[in-house]
Write an enzyme that holds these catalytic residues in place. Structure first.
Site, mmCIF file in Angstrom:
data_model
loop_
_atom_site.group_PDB
_atom_site.id
_atom_site.type_symbol
_atom_site.label_atom_id
_atom_site.label_comp_id
_atom_site.label_asym_id
_atom_site.label_seq_id
_atom_site.Cartn_x
_atom_site.Cartn_y
_atom_site.Cartn_z
ATOM 1 N N ASN A 9 0.864 -1.183 0.000
ATOM 2 C CA ASN A 9 0.000 0.000 0.000
ATOM 3 C C ASN A 9 0.900 1.232 0.000
ATOM 4 O O ASN A 9 1.508 1.549 1.015
ATOM 5 C CB ASN A 9 -0.901 -0.033 1.249
ATOM 6 C CG ASN A 9 -1.712 1.240 1.406
ATOM 7 O OD1 ASN A 9 -1.770 2.073 0.501
ATOM 8 N ND2 ASN A 9 -2.340 1.392 2.564
ATOM 9 N N LYS A 11 0.080 4.287 -0.200
ATOM 10 C CA LYS A 11 -0.516 5.488 0.415
ATOM 11 C C LYS A 11 -0.298 6.697 -0.508
ATOM 12 O O LYS A 11 -0.325 6.538 -1.721
ATOM 13 C CB LYS A 11 0.046 5.697 1.826
ATOM 14 C CG LYS A 11 -0.082 4.407 2.656
ATOM 15 C CD LYS A 11 0.167 4.578 4.126
ATOM 16 C CE LYS A 11 -0.030 3.235 4.817
ATOM 17 N NZ LYS A 11 0.069 3.317 6.276
ATOM 18 N N HIS A 93 -9.409 1.293 4.954
ATOM 19 C CA HIS A 93 -8.137 1.467 5.662
ATOM 20 C C HIS A 93 -8.343 2.399 6.862
ATOM 21 O O HIS A 93 -9.135 3.342 6.795
ATOM 22 C CB HIS A 93 -7.083 2.043 4.717
ATOM 23 C CG HIS A 93 -5.707 1.967 5.288
ATOM 24 N ND1 HIS A 93 -5.240 2.889 6.200
ATOM 25 C CD2 HIS A 93 -4.717 1.074 5.122
ATOM 26 C CE1 HIS A 93 -4.016 2.557 6.560
ATOM 27 N NE2 HIS A 93 -3.669 1.463 5.917
ATOM 28 N N GLU A 95 -6.688 4.782 7.943
ATOM 29 C CA GLU A 95 -6.467 6.205 7.643
ATOM 30 C C GLU A 95 -7.706 6.818 6.996
ATOM 31 O O GLU A 95 -8.010 7.997 7.190
ATOM 32 C CB GLU A 95 -5.221 6.362 6.761
ATOM 33 C CG GLU A 95 -3.957 6.107 7.576
ATOM 34 C CD GLU A 95 -2.792 5.522 6.794
ATOM 35 O OE1 GLU A 95 -2.794 5.579 5.550
ATOM 36 O OE2 GLU A 95 -1.867 4.997 7.445
ATOM 37 N N GLU A 165 -5.069 -4.830 10.641
ATOM 38 C CA GLU A 165 -4.032 -3.821 10.848
ATOM 39 C C GLU A 165 -4.314 -3.079 12.153
ATOM 40 O O GLU A 165 -5.100 -2.123 12.170
ATOM 41 C CB GLU A 165 -4.048 -2.798 9.696
ATOM 42 C CG GLU A 165 -3.793 -3.400 8.331
ATOM 43 C CD GLU A 165 -3.261 -2.360 7.359
ATOM 44 O OE1 GLU A 165 -2.145 -2.569 6.862
ATOM 45 O OE2 GLU A 165 -3.916 -1.344 7.117
ATOM 46 N N GLY A 171 2.861 2.432 10.822
ATOM 47 C CA GLY A 171 3.809 3.538 10.682
ATOM 48 C C GLY A 171 4.529 3.905 11.965
ATOM 49 O O GLY A 171 5.175 4.946 12.040
ATOM 50 N N SER A 211 3.748 -1.995 10.304
ATOM 51 C CA SER A 211 5.200 -2.075 10.478
ATOM 52 C C SER A 211 5.788 -3.426 10.075
ATOM 53 O O SER A 211 6.691 -3.942 10.735
ATOM 54 C CB SER A 211 5.592 -1.714 11.915
ATOM 55 O OG SER A 211 5.226 -0.369 12.202
HETATM 56 P P1 13P Z 1 3.275 0.535 7.638
HETATM 57 O O1 13P Z 1 3.758 -0.767 7.030
HETATM 58 O O2 13P Z 1 3.980 1.736 7.093
HETATM 59 O O3 13P Z 1 3.217 0.467 9.121
HETATM 60 O O4 13P Z 1 1.739 0.713 7.131
HETATM 61 C C1 13P Z 1 0.869 -0.344 7.256
HETATM 62 C C2 13P Z 1 -0.365 -0.038 6.497
HETATM 63 O O5 13P Z 1 -1.132 0.836 6.860
HETATM 64 C C3 13P Z 1 -0.626 -0.793 5.258
HETATM 65 O O6 13P Z 1 -1.912 -0.569 4.798
#
Ligand code: 13P
Length: 249
Positions: A9, A11, A93, A95, A165, A171, A211
């Site tokens: 992903n 982002k 997601h 976010e 997740e 992150g 992560s």
């Molecule tokens: P990270 O791998 O940067 O922690 O992000 C995970 C994520 O949100 C994947 O959709």
């Protein structure tokens, strides 16, 4: 035996040309039996698709609207993504839930639209740190799953992938331990038996996200109910993402 599924992903990172460079490097490095996908921002989908021509890496989008078309400024529909050549789409997601007002209800509507357009959906679920500390993890995760799958029959649910997740692991560099991940994944598998039947529950892949790095990917994906990974930051570097993919066996 479920085929492992690893999706990157991206982002809100990478222009079209940067994305094309990344997948050109990646496709040299990847040889695997696992299902692999990248999910660039909308603006990079076309050039990444061209750079992936002939490769077995799939193209996913990061979201879609629930209507096919209409007066929805700034949105992109599932049939539009399909027409562009996308194989699937990430939905719900954290976010999007946190910053853009997504709810279980809108995720459910978007999921129905994605399935109707023949896009493979990855439905994201996961608790915040406050929810985990209040021992509400399963309450939140099970509500999100029931909400996303509301009104869908077992056969339709079996056409989806879930991504667990934990929000506190995204992150932050704080990965869930393999035991923490497996515990929730096993609970999810149990709920899927109720919602999608035994065969559906056996078939649906549950990815872990938060992560994921080359150093922890293989151990996480070796857990019996962890069927792959949804990778953020580490999917932006071809070397790291290729090493994560190598851990999917
Ligand atoms: P990270 O791998 O940067 O922690 O992000 C995970 C994520 O949100 C994947 O959709």
């Amino acid at each position: 035996m479920r085929r492992k599924f690893v999706c990157g992903n991206w982002k809100m990172f990478k222009t079209g040309s940067e994305g094309a460079d990344l997948v050109r490097e990646l496709r040299q490095r990847v040889s695997t039996q696992a299902q692999i996908a990248v999910a660039p921002p909308f603006t990079a989908l076309e050039s990444v698709k061209q750079a992936l021509a002939g490769a077995s890496i799939q193209l996913f989008a990061q979201n879609c609207h629930f209507e096919k078309q209409g007066a929805f400024t700034g949105e992109v529909s599932a049939p539009m993504l399909k027409a562009l050549g996308c194989d699937g789409v990430i939905l719900g997601h954290s976010e999007r839930r946190q910053h853009f007002g997504e709810t279980d209800e809108t995720v459910n509507k978007r999921l129905k639209a994605a399935l109707e357009a023949q896009l493979h959906p990855i439905v994201c679920i996961g608790e915040t740190l406050a929810e985990r500390e209040a021992n509400r993890t399963w309450e939140v995760v099970s509500r999100q799953i029931r909400g996303a799958f509301a009104g869908l029959d077992a056969a339709t649910i079996a056409r989806t992938t879930l991504a667990y997740e934990p929000v506190w692991a995204i992150g932050t560099g704080k990965t869930a331990t393999t035991a923490q991940a497996q515990e929730v994944h096993a609970q999810i598998r149990g709920l899927l038996r109720e919602l999608a039947g035994q065969a559906g529950a056996d078939a649906i892949r549950i990815q872990y996200g938060g992560s994921v790095k080359p150093e922890n990917a293989a151990e996480l994906m070796a857990q019996p109910d962890v069927d792959g990974a949804l990778v953020g930051g580490a999917s932006l570097k071809a070397d790291d993402f290729a090493r994560i993919i190598a851990g999917a066996r």
